[in-house]
Design a protein around this motif. Structure first.
Motif, PDB file in Angstrom:
ATOM      1  N   LEU A 271       0.839  -1.192   0.000  1.00 38.26           N
ATOM      2  CA  LEU A 271       0.000   0.000   0.000  1.00 38.26           C
ATOM      3  C   LEU A 271       0.876   1.245   0.000  1.00 38.26           C
ATOM      4  N   CYS A 272       0.577   2.183  -0.881  1.00 40.91           N
ATOM      5  CA  CYS A 272       1.349   3.422  -0.995  1.00 40.91           C
ATOM      6  C   CYS A 272       0.448   4.618  -0.709  1.00 40.91           C
ATOM      7  N   ARG A 273       1.034   5.666  -0.114  1.00 37.23           N
ATOM      8  CA  ARG A 273       0.299   6.907   0.078  1.00 37.23           C
ATOM      9  C   ARG A 273       0.145   7.630  -1.256  1.00 37.23           C
ATOM     10  N   ARG A 280      -4.856   5.976  -0.005  1.00 36.82           N
ATOM     11  CA  ARG A 280      -3.767   5.074  -0.392  1.00 36.82           C
ATOM     12  C   ARG A 280      -4.141   4.283  -1.636  1.00 36.82           C
ATOM     13  N   VAL A 281      -3.124   3.787  -2.303  1.00 45.10           N
ATOM     14  CA  VAL A 281      -3.321   3.022  -3.531  1.00 45.10           C
ATOM     15  C   VAL A 281      -2.448   1.773  -3.453  1.00 45.10           C
ATOM     16  N   ALA A 282      -2.939   0.662  -3.985  1.00 46.13           N
ATOM     17  CA  ALA A 282      -2.174  -0.588  -3.952  1.00 46.13           C
ATOM     18  C   ALA A 282      -1.261  -0.694  -5.162  1.00 46.13           C
ATOM     19  N   LYS A 331       1.564  10.298 -11.739  1.00 49.12           N
ATOM     20  CA  LYS A 331       1.437  11.260 -10.637  1.00 49.12           C
ATOM     21  C   LYS A 331       0.395  10.836  -9.603  1.00 49.12           C
ATOM     22  N   ILE A 332       0.300   9.508  -9.404  1.00 54.14           N
ATOM     23  CA  ILE A 332      -0.579   8.981  -8.353  1.00 54.14           C
ATOM     24  C   ILE A 332       0.192   8.905  -7.038  1.00 54.14           C
ATOM     25  N   ILE A 333       1.485   8.561  -7.117  1.00 56.98           N
ATOM     26  CA  ILE A 333       2.360   8.580  -5.936  1.00 56.98           C
ATOM     27  C   ILE A 333       3.572   9.458  -6.257  1.00 56.98           C
ATOM     28  N   ASP A 334       4.245   9.964  -5.204  1.00 61.40           N
ATOM     29  CA  ASP A 334       5.420  10.797  -5.453  1.00 61.40           C
ATOM     30  C   ASP A 334       6.688   9.938  -5.482  1.00 61.40           C
ATOM     31  N   LYS A 335       7.796  10.576  -5.783  1.00 65.41           N
ATOM     32  CA  LYS A 335       9.065   9.856  -5.957  1.00 65.41           C
ATOM     33  C   LYS A 335       9.500   9.175  -4.660  1.00 65.41           C
ATOM     34  N   ASN A 336       9.372   9.883  -3.529  1.00 65.14           N
ATOM     35  CA  ASN A 336       9.799   9.301  -2.250  1.00 65.14           C
ATOM     36  C   ASN A 336       9.029   8.034  -1.926  1.00 65.14           C
ATOM     37  N   GLU A 337       7.714   8.063  -2.158  1.00 64.11           N
ATOM     38  CA  GLU A 337       6.884   6.890  -1.878  1.00 64.11           C
ATOM     39  C   GLU A 337       7.290   5.730  -2.781  1.00 64.11           C
ATOM     40  N   MET A 338       7.560   6.023  -4.042  1.00 59.40           N
ATOM     41  CA  MET A 338       7.998   4.989  -4.984  1.00 59.40           C
ATOM     42  C   MET A 338       9.290   4.332  -4.491  1.00 59.40           C
ATOM     43  N   LEU A 339      10.263   5.156  -4.090  1.00 61.52           N
ATOM     44  CA  LEU A 339      11.570   4.629  -3.695  1.00 61.52           C
ATOM     45  C   LEU A 339      11.504   3.894  -2.356  1.00 61.52           C
ATOM     46  N   GLU A 340      10.645   4.368  -1.436  1.00 61.11           N
ATOM     47  CA  GLU A 340      10.514   3.698  -0.132  1.00 61.11           C
ATOM     48  C   GLU A 340       9.900   2.310  -0.269  1.00 61.11           C
ATOM     49  N   THR A 341       9.043   2.134  -1.277  1.00 58.80           N
ATOM     50  CA  THR A 341       8.317   0.868  -1.449  1.00 58.80           C
ATOM     51  C   THR A 341       9.043  -0.101  -2.385  1.00 58.80           C
ATOM     52  N   ALA A 342       9.935   0.414  -3.220  1.00 57.57           N
ATOM     53  CA  ALA A 342      10.555  -0.386  -4.290  1.00 57.57           C
ATOM     54  C   ALA A 342      11.466  -1.487  -3.760  1.00 57.57           C
ATOM     55  N   ARG A 343      11.603  -2.562  -4.564  1.00 57.83           N
ATOM     56  CA  ARG A 343      12.554  -3.632  -4.253  1.00 57.83           C
ATOM     57  C   ARG A 343      13.971  -3.190  -4.630  1.00 57.83           C
ATOM     58  N   LEU A 344      14.095  -2.460  -5.751  1.00 55.07           N
ATOM     59  CA  LEU A 344      15.399  -1.976  -6.218  1.00 55.07           C
ATOM     60  C   LEU A 344      15.342  -0.453  -6.346  1.00 55.07           C
ATOM     61  N   PRO A 345      15.364   0.264  -5.201  1.00 58.51           N
ATOM     62  CA  PRO A 345      15.191   1.720  -5.251  1.00 58.51           C
ATOM     63  C   PRO A 345      16.277   2.455  -6.025  1.00 58.51           C
ATOM     64  N   GLU A 346      17.510   1.918  -6.021  1.00 59.74           N
ATOM     65  CA  GLU A 346      18.601   2.600  -6.742  1.00 59.74           C
ATOM     66  C   GLU A 346      18.302   2.659  -8.233  1.00 59.74           C
ATOM     67  N   GLU A 347      17.796   1.537  -8.778  1.00 55.42           N
ATOM     68  CA  GLU A 347      17.479   1.498 -10.212  1.00 55.42           C
ATOM     69  C   GLU A 347      16.353   2.467 -10.564  1.00 55.42           C
ATOM     70  N   LEU A 348      15.313   2.508  -9.711  1.00 56.14           N
ATOM     71  CA  LEU A 348      14.194   3.409  -9.981  1.00 56.14           C
ATOM     72  C   LEU A 348      14.603   4.871  -9.817  1.00 56.14           C
ATOM     73  N   ASN A 349      15.496   5.129  -8.879  1.00 48.37           N
ATOM     74  CA  ASN A 349      15.977   6.500  -8.683  1.00 48.37           C
ATOM     75  C   ASN A 349      16.726   6.995  -9.931  1.00 48.37           C
ATOM     76  N   GLU A 350      17.556   6.118 -10.482  1.00 51.59           N
ATOM     77  CA  GLU A 350      18.307   6.472 -11.692  1.00 51.59           C
ATOM     78  C   GLU A 350      17.340   6.682 -12.863  1.00 51.59           C
TER      79      GLU A 350
END
Length: 384
Positions: A271-273, A280-282, A331-350
Protein backbone atom coordinates in the motif's frame (compact mmCIF):
# COMPACT_ATOMS: atom_id res chain seq x y z
CA UNK A 1 -13.12 12.62 35.75
CA UNK A 2 -13.84 12.42 32.00
CA UNK A 3 -14.33 8.96 30.55
CA UNK A 4 -13.84 7.74 26.99
CA UNK A 5 -16.68 5.80 25.38
CA UNK A 6 -15.71 3.09 22.91
CA UNK A 7 -18.64 3.93 20.59
CA UNK A 8 -17.31 7.46 20.04
CA UNK A 9 -13.83 6.16 19.24
CA UNK A 10 -15.24 3.61 16.76
CA UNK A 11 -17.47 6.22 15.12
CA UNK A 12 -14.52 8.62 14.74
CA UNK A 13 -12.45 5.86 13.13
CA UNK A 14 -15.20 5.11 10.59
CA UNK A 15 -16.02 8.79 9.91
CA UNK A 16 -12.37 9.74 9.30
CA UNK A 17 -11.66 6.64 7.18
CA UNK A 18 -8.89 5.36 9.47
CA UNK A 19 -7.65 1.78 9.15
CA UNK A 20 -6.74 1.09 12.80
CA UNK A 21 -7.32 2.24 16.38
CA UNK A 22 -4.56 1.93 19.03
CA UNK A 23 -5.46 2.06 22.71
CA UNK A 24 -2.34 2.25 24.90
CA UNK A 25 -1.70 3.54 28.41
CA UNK A 26 -0.05 6.96 28.43
CA UNK A 27 -1.49 8.23 25.12
CA UNK A 28 -4.95 9.30 23.94
CA UNK A 29 -6.60 6.88 21.47
CA UNK A 30 -4.51 6.88 18.27
CA UNK A 31 -5.83 6.33 14.72
CA UNK A 32 -3.84 5.14 11.71
CA UNK A 33 -4.95 7.46 8.92
CA UNK A 34 -3.47 7.02 5.41
CA UNK A 35 -0.60 5.09 6.99
CA UNK A 36 0.20 7.82 9.56
CA UNK A 37 -0.50 7.70 13.32
CA UNK A 38 -2.77 10.50 14.59
CA UNK A 39 -3.71 10.97 18.26
CA UNK A 40 -7.29 12.02 19.03
CA UNK A 41 -7.88 15.20 20.99
CA UNK A 42 -9.15 13.44 24.11
CA UNK A 43 -7.81 12.50 27.54
CA UNK A 44 -4.65 10.41 27.95
CA UNK A 45 -5.60 6.79 28.67
CA UNK A 46 -4.83 5.35 32.10
CA UNK A 47 -4.68 1.65 32.96
CA UNK A 48 -8.30 1.60 34.17
CA UNK A 49 -9.42 3.22 30.89
CA UNK A 50 -7.83 0.56 28.66
CA UNK A 51 -9.23 -2.24 30.85
CA UNK A 52 -12.74 -0.72 30.68
CA UNK A 53 -12.52 -0.14 26.91
CA UNK A 54 -11.23 -3.69 26.39
CA UNK A 55 -14.06 -5.23 28.47
CA UNK A 56 -16.69 -3.23 26.56
CA UNK A 57 -15.91 -5.11 23.30
CA UNK A 58 -14.21 -8.39 24.34
CA UNK A 59 -16.30 -11.59 24.68
CA UNK A 60 -16.01 -13.54 27.93
CA UNK A 61 -14.21 -16.42 26.19
CA UNK A 62 -11.52 -14.04 24.90
CA UNK A 63 -11.14 -12.34 28.28
CA UNK A 64 -10.43 -15.80 29.71
CA UNK A 65 -7.84 -16.45 26.96
CA UNK A 66 -6.23 -13.07 27.73
CA UNK A 67 -5.86 -14.08 31.39
CA UNK A 68 -4.28 -17.42 30.47
CA UNK A 69 -2.19 -16.53 27.40
CA UNK A 70 -1.54 -12.78 27.75
CA UNK A 71 -3.09 -12.12 24.32
CA UNK A 72 -6.31 -12.74 22.38
CA UNK A 73 -7.74 -12.02 18.91
CA UNK A 74 -11.38 -11.75 17.83
CA UNK A 75 -13.76 -9.81 15.60
CA UNK A 76 -16.99 -7.94 16.28
CA UNK A 77 -19.61 -5.98 14.34
CA UNK A 78 -20.28 -2.32 15.17
CA UNK A 79 -23.92 -2.22 14.14
CA UNK A 80 -24.12 -2.02 10.35
CA UNK A 81 -21.32 0.57 10.14
CA UNK A 82 -18.42 -1.85 10.03
CA UNK A 83 -16.62 -4.80 11.58
CA UNK A 84 -13.44 -4.66 13.62
CA UNK A 85 -10.67 -7.23 14.01
CA UNK A 86 -9.22 -6.87 17.50
CA UNK A 87 -5.91 -7.85 19.10
CA UNK A 88 -5.62 -7.42 22.89
CA UNK A 89 -2.25 -8.03 24.54
CA UNK A 90 -0.25 -7.35 27.68
CA UNK A 91 2.94 -5.29 27.64
CA UNK A 92 4.92 -4.26 30.72
CA UNK A 93 2.01 -5.51 32.82
CA UNK A 94 -0.49 -3.17 31.10
CA UNK A 95 -3.13 -3.79 28.44
CA UNK A 96 -2.94 -2.57 24.85
CA UNK A 97 -5.66 -2.92 22.22
CA UNK A 98 -5.39 -2.66 18.42
CA UNK A 99 -8.58 -2.63 16.33
CA UNK A 100 -8.50 -2.96 12.53
CA UNK A 101 -11.54 -1.61 10.66
CA UNK A 102 -12.98 -4.10 8.16
CA UNK A 103 -15.30 -2.13 5.83
CA UNK A 104 -18.74 -3.60 5.20
CA UNK A 105 -18.69 -2.63 1.51
CA UNK A 106 -17.03 -5.08 -0.85
CA UNK A 107 -14.66 -3.51 -3.38
CA UNK A 108 -14.50 -4.38 -7.07
CA UNK A 109 -11.47 -5.40 -9.15
CA UNK A 110 -11.59 -1.97 -10.82
CA UNK A 111 -11.62 -0.10 -7.49
CA UNK A 112 -8.58 -2.06 -6.34
CA UNK A 113 -6.80 -1.44 -9.66
CA UNK A 114 -6.30 -5.16 -10.31
CA UNK A 115 -5.63 -6.64 -13.75
CA UNK A 116 -8.51 -8.39 -15.54
CA UNK A 117 -6.38 -11.54 -15.74
CA UNK A 118 -7.07 -12.10 -12.04
CA UNK A 119 -10.81 -12.26 -12.69
CA UNK A 120 -10.26 -15.01 -15.28
CA UNK A 121 -8.24 -17.06 -12.76
CA UNK A 122 -11.21 -17.03 -10.35
CA UNK A 123 -12.99 -19.30 -12.87
CA UNK A 124 -10.28 -21.99 -12.63
CA UNK A 125 -11.60 -25.30 -11.24
CA UNK A 126 -8.56 -26.06 -9.09
CA UNK A 127 -5.17 -24.83 -7.93
CA UNK A 128 -3.68 -22.44 -5.36
CA UNK A 129 -3.87 -18.65 -5.63
CA UNK A 130 -1.68 -16.82 -3.09
CA UNK A 131 -1.96 -13.17 -2.03
CA UNK A 132 1.19 -11.99 -0.27
CA UNK A 133 2.65 -8.91 1.37
CA UNK A 134 3.39 -7.42 4.80
CA UNK A 135 0.80 -6.92 7.54
CA UNK A 136 -1.69 -4.18 6.74
CA UNK A 137 -1.14 -4.14 2.96
CA UNK A 138 -4.74 -5.07 2.08
CA UNK A 139 -4.43 -8.84 1.51
CA UNK A 140 -7.75 -9.52 3.28
CA UNK A 141 -9.59 -6.95 1.15
CA UNK A 142 -8.13 -8.39 -2.07
CA UNK A 143 -9.16 -11.94 -1.10
CA UNK A 144 -12.64 -10.75 -0.08
CA UNK A 145 -13.04 -9.12 -3.52
CA UNK A 146 -12.15 -12.38 -5.28
CA UNK A 147 -14.40 -14.51 -3.05
CA UNK A 148 -17.27 -12.04 -3.53
CA UNK A 149 -16.81 -12.13 -7.32
CA UNK A 150 -16.99 -15.96 -7.31
CA UNK A 151 -20.01 -15.85 -4.98
CA UNK A 152 -21.85 -13.39 -7.26
CA UNK A 153 -21.10 -15.00 -10.61
CA UNK A 154 -20.57 -18.77 -10.12
CA UNK A 155 -22.57 -21.51 -8.43
CA UNK A 156 -19.80 -22.68 -6.11
CA UNK A 157 -19.74 -23.94 -2.52
CA UNK A 158 -17.22 -21.68 -0.77
CA UNK A 159 -15.77 -22.53 2.65
CA UNK A 160 -13.56 -20.02 4.46
CA UNK A 161 -11.31 -20.74 7.44
CA UNK A 162 -10.35 -17.50 9.19
CA UNK A 163 -8.85 -16.25 12.46
CA UNK A 164 -11.00 -14.27 13.08
CA UNK A 165 -13.69 -13.88 10.38
CA UNK A 166 -13.25 -10.42 8.87
CA UNK A 167 -15.48 -9.75 5.85
CA UNK A 168 -18.88 -11.43 6.13
CA UNK A 169 -20.05 -13.14 2.91
CA UNK A 170 -23.70 -13.96 2.35
CA UNK A 171 -25.23 -16.56 0.01
CA UNK A 172 -25.61 -15.14 -3.51
CA UNK A 173 -25.25 -17.32 -6.59
CA UNK A 174 -22.84 -19.39 -4.55
CA UNK A 175 -23.17 -20.98 -1.11
CA UNK A 176 -20.83 -19.70 1.63
CA UNK A 177 -19.81 -21.24 4.97
CA UNK A 178 -17.34 -19.30 7.13
CA UNK A 179 -15.50 -21.06 9.98
CA UNK A 180 -13.72 -19.12 12.72
CA UNK A 181 -10.59 -20.71 14.20
CA UNK A 182 -11.01 -21.01 17.98
CA UNK A 183 -14.82 -20.86 17.78
CA UNK A 184 -16.02 -23.20 15.02
CA UNK A 185 -12.82 -25.25 14.68
CA UNK A 186 -9.66 -25.46 16.86
CA UNK A 187 -6.95 -24.89 14.20
CA UNK A 188 -6.42 -24.18 10.48
CA UNK A 189 -4.89 -27.62 9.94
CA UNK A 190 -7.79 -29.40 11.69
CA UNK A 191 -10.32 -27.48 9.56
CA UNK A 192 -8.42 -28.40 6.37
CA UNK A 193 -8.12 -32.04 7.44
CA UNK A 194 -11.91 -32.34 7.56
CA UNK A 195 -12.86 -29.91 4.79
CA UNK A 196 -12.77 -32.40 1.89
CA UNK A 197 -15.79 -34.20 3.38
CA UNK A 198 -17.80 -30.96 3.25
CA UNK A 199 -18.11 -30.86 -0.57
CA UNK A 200 -16.31 -27.53 -1.17
CA UNK A 201 -15.50 -26.07 -4.59
CA UNK A 202 -13.56 -23.05 -3.32
CA UNK A 203 -11.55 -22.92 -0.08
CA UNK A 204 -10.18 -19.77 1.56
CA UNK A 205 -7.50 -20.36 4.21
CA UNK A 206 -6.82 -17.14 6.13
CA UNK A 207 -3.07 -17.76 6.29
CA UNK A 208 -0.56 -20.52 5.49
CA UNK A 209 1.14 -20.36 8.89
CA UNK A 210 2.93 -23.67 9.23
CA UNK A 211 4.06 -26.84 7.49
CA UNK A 212 0.89 -28.80 8.33
CA UNK A 213 -1.42 -26.09 6.91
CA UNK A 214 0.69 -25.77 3.74
CA UNK A 215 0.60 -29.55 3.19
CA UNK A 216 -3.19 -29.61 3.65
CA UNK A 217 -3.71 -26.66 1.26
CA UNK A 218 -1.58 -28.32 -1.46
CA UNK A 219 -3.48 -31.59 -0.96
CA UNK A 220 -6.83 -29.75 -1.30
CA UNK A 221 -5.68 -28.19 -4.60
CA UNK A 222 -4.45 -31.57 -5.89
CA UNK A 223 -7.84 -33.15 -5.21
CA UNK A 224 -9.69 -30.67 -7.42
CA UNK A 225 -10.39 -27.54 -5.37
CA UNK A 226 -9.60 -23.86 -5.90
CA UNK A 227 -7.67 -22.68 -2.82
CA UNK A 228 -7.01 -19.06 -1.86
CA UNK A 229 -4.64 -18.06 0.95
CA UNK A 230 -2.09 -15.52 2.17
CA UNK A 231 1.60 -15.66 3.05
CA UNK A 232 3.61 -12.93 4.80
CA UNK A 233 6.23 -12.65 2.07
CA UNK A 234 7.21 -9.96 -0.44
CA UNK A 235 7.32 -10.75 -4.13
CA UNK A 236 6.30 -13.79 -6.17
CA UNK A 237 9.83 -15.19 -6.36
CA UNK A 238 10.33 -14.91 -2.58
CA UNK A 239 6.95 -16.54 -1.92
CA UNK A 240 7.77 -19.69 -3.90
CA UNK A 241 11.18 -19.97 -2.20
CA UNK A 242 9.68 -19.42 1.26
CA UNK A 243 7.06 -22.18 0.86
CA UNK A 244 9.65 -24.69 -0.37
CA UNK A 245 12.05 -23.77 2.47
CA UNK A 246 9.40 -24.49 5.13
CA UNK A 247 9.60 -28.20 4.23
CA UNK A 248 12.44 -30.50 5.40
CA UNK A 249 15.27 -30.90 2.81
CA UNK A 250 14.31 -34.50 2.02
CA UNK A 251 10.77 -33.38 0.99
CA UNK A 252 11.71 -30.29 -1.02
CA UNK A 253 12.12 -32.09 -4.34
CA UNK A 254 8.60 -33.53 -4.09
CA UNK A 255 7.15 -30.18 -2.93
CA UNK A 256 8.71 -28.38 -5.91
CA UNK A 257 6.87 -30.80 -8.22
CA UNK A 258 3.59 -30.34 -6.32
CA UNK A 259 3.83 -26.53 -6.28
CA UNK A 260 4.77 -26.35 -9.97
CA UNK A 261 1.66 -28.41 -10.77
CA UNK A 262 -0.82 -26.72 -8.40
CA UNK A 263 0.21 -23.08 -7.91
CA UNK A 264 -1.74 -20.96 -10.42
CA UNK A 265 -0.77 -17.40 -9.40
CA UNK A 266 0.88 -15.16 -6.82
CA UNK A 267 -0.35 -11.61 -6.26
CA UNK A 268 2.04 -9.60 -4.08
CA UNK A 269 0.96 -6.15 -2.96
CA UNK A 270 2.03 -3.04 -1.06
CA UNK A 271 0.00 0.00 0.00
CA UNK A 272 1.35 3.42 -0.99
CA UNK A 273 0.30 6.91 0.08
CA UNK A 274 -1.29 8.87 -2.75
CA UNK A 275 0.28 12.11 -3.91
CA UNK A 276 -0.58 14.77 -1.34
CA UNK A 277 -1.13 12.16 1.41
CA UNK A 278 -4.90 11.75 0.87
CA UNK A 279 -5.80 8.07 0.69
CA UNK A 280 -3.77 5.07 -0.39
CA UNK A 281 -3.32 3.02 -3.53
CA UNK A 282 -2.17 -0.59 -3.95
CA UNK A 283 0.90 -1.47 -5.99
CA UNK A 284 0.87 -5.05 -7.30
CA UNK A 285 3.32 -7.68 -8.43
CA UNK A 286 1.55 -10.44 -10.35
CA UNK A 287 2.80 -13.82 -11.50
CA UNK A 288 0.80 -16.44 -13.39
CA UNK A 289 2.38 -19.90 -13.35
CA UNK A 290 3.02 -20.59 -17.03
CA UNK A 291 4.74 -23.79 -18.23
CA UNK A 292 8.04 -21.86 -18.27
CA UNK A 293 7.67 -20.74 -14.63
CA UNK A 294 6.49 -24.23 -13.61
CA UNK A 295 9.74 -25.60 -15.09
CA UNK A 296 11.81 -23.07 -13.11
CA UNK A 297 10.09 -24.15 -9.87
CA UNK A 298 10.52 -27.85 -10.66
CA UNK A 299 14.21 -27.44 -11.58
CA UNK A 300 15.02 -25.34 -8.47
CA UNK A 301 15.74 -22.20 -10.55
CA UNK A 302 13.39 -19.87 -8.69
CA UNK A 303 16.05 -17.11 -8.86
CA UNK A 304 15.05 -16.71 -12.54
CA UNK A 305 11.33 -16.12 -11.81
CA UNK A 306 11.63 -12.31 -11.84
CA UNK A 307 13.07 -12.44 -15.37
CA UNK A 308 10.17 -14.68 -16.44
CA UNK A 309 7.67 -12.20 -14.97
CA UNK A 310 9.28 -9.36 -16.95
CA UNK A 311 8.84 -11.29 -20.20
CA UNK A 312 5.30 -12.42 -19.31
CA UNK A 313 3.45 -9.13 -19.86
CA UNK A 314 1.09 -10.76 -22.38
CA UNK A 315 -0.22 -12.90 -19.48
CA UNK A 316 -0.79 -9.76 -17.36
CA UNK A 317 2.38 -10.30 -15.32
CA UNK A 318 4.29 -7.40 -13.81
CA UNK A 319 7.00 -6.77 -11.24
CA UNK A 320 6.24 -4.52 -8.27
CA UNK A 321 8.82 -1.91 -9.33
CA UNK A 322 7.26 -1.66 -12.80
CA UNK A 323 3.84 -0.93 -11.26
CA UNK A 324 5.39 1.62 -8.87
CA UNK A 325 7.01 3.35 -11.86
CA UNK A 326 3.64 3.45 -13.64
CA UNK A 327 1.96 5.00 -10.56
CA UNK A 328 4.81 7.55 -10.32
CA UNK A 329 4.69 8.73 -13.96
CA UNK A 330 0.89 9.01 -13.70
CA UNK A 331 1.44 11.26 -10.64
CA UNK A 332 -0.58 8.98 -8.35
CA UNK A 333 2.36 8.58 -5.94
CA UNK A 334 5.42 10.80 -5.45
CA UNK A 335 9.07 9.86 -5.96
CA UNK A 336 9.80 9.30 -2.25
CA UNK A 337 6.88 6.89 -1.88
CA UNK A 338 8.00 4.99 -4.98
CA UNK A 339 11.57 4.63 -3.70
CA UNK A 340 10.51 3.70 -0.13
CA UNK A 341 8.32 0.87 -1.45
CA UNK A 342 10.56 -0.39 -4.29
CA UNK A 343 12.55 -3.63 -4.25
CA UNK A 344 15.40 -1.98 -6.22
CA UNK A 345 15.19 1.72 -5.25
CA UNK A 346 18.60 2.60 -6.74
CA UNK A 347 17.48 1.50 -10.21
CA UNK A 348 14.19 3.41 -9.98
CA UNK A 349 15.98 6.50 -8.68
CA UNK A 350 18.31 6.47 -11.69
CA UNK A 351 15.32 5.93 -13.98
CA UNK A 352 13.52 8.92 -12.40
CA UNK A 353 16.59 11.13 -12.99
CA UNK A 354 16.73 10.14 -16.67
CA UNK A 355 12.99 10.74 -17.01
CA UNK A 356 13.33 14.21 -15.46
CA UNK A 357 16.06 15.04 -18.01
CA UNK A 358 13.90 13.83 -20.90
CA UNK A 359 16.32 10.98 -21.73
CA UNK A 360 13.59 8.32 -21.39
CA UNK A 361 9.81 8.32 -21.85
CA UNK A 362 7.08 7.17 -19.44
CA UNK A 363 7.65 3.56 -20.45
CA UNK A 364 11.33 3.82 -19.57
CA UNK A 365 12.42 3.66 -23.21
CA UNK A 366 14.98 6.01 -24.72
CA UNK A 367 13.24 9.21 -25.81
CA UNK A 368 12.68 9.39 -29.55
CA UNK A 369 12.59 5.61 -30.07
CA UNK A 370 8.87 5.57 -30.90
CA UNK A 371 9.30 8.55 -33.21
CA UNK A 372 12.14 6.97 -35.12
CA UNK A 373 10.18 3.71 -35.55
CA UNK A 374 7.17 5.67 -36.83
CA UNK A 375 9.33 7.69 -39.23
CA UNK A 376 10.88 4.45 -40.53
CA UNK A 377 7.45 2.94 -41.17
CA UNK A 378 6.34 6.09 -43.03
CA UNK A 379 9.50 6.02 -45.15
CA UNK A 380 8.87 2.37 -46.03
CA UNK A 381 5.27 3.09 -47.04
CA UNK A 382 6.36 6.11 -49.11
CA UNK A 383 8.89 3.97 -51.00
CA UNK A 384 6.17 1.42 -51.77
Amino acid sequence: MATIHIDRVLETCIKQGASDIHLVVGRPPVLRLDGQLKALDTKVLESDDTVALMKSVTPERNQQELQEEGTTDFGFAFGDQGRFRVAVFRQRGLLSVVMRLIPTKMMTFEELGMTTYIRALCHRPQGIFLVTGPTGCGKTTTLATMINYINETLDRHIITIEDPIEYYHYHKKGLVNQRAVGIDVPTFSEALRRILRQDPDVILVGELRDLETMEAAIRAAETGHLVFSTVHTTGAQGTVTRIIDVFPPNQQGQIRIQISSNLIAVLSQMLCRRMGGKGRVAAFEFMTVTSAIANLIRENKTFRINSAIQTGKKYGMQLLDDHLWDLYVKKIIDKNEMLETARLPEELNEKAKQFAKGLIDKRGRAAGVEKSILESELDTRARK
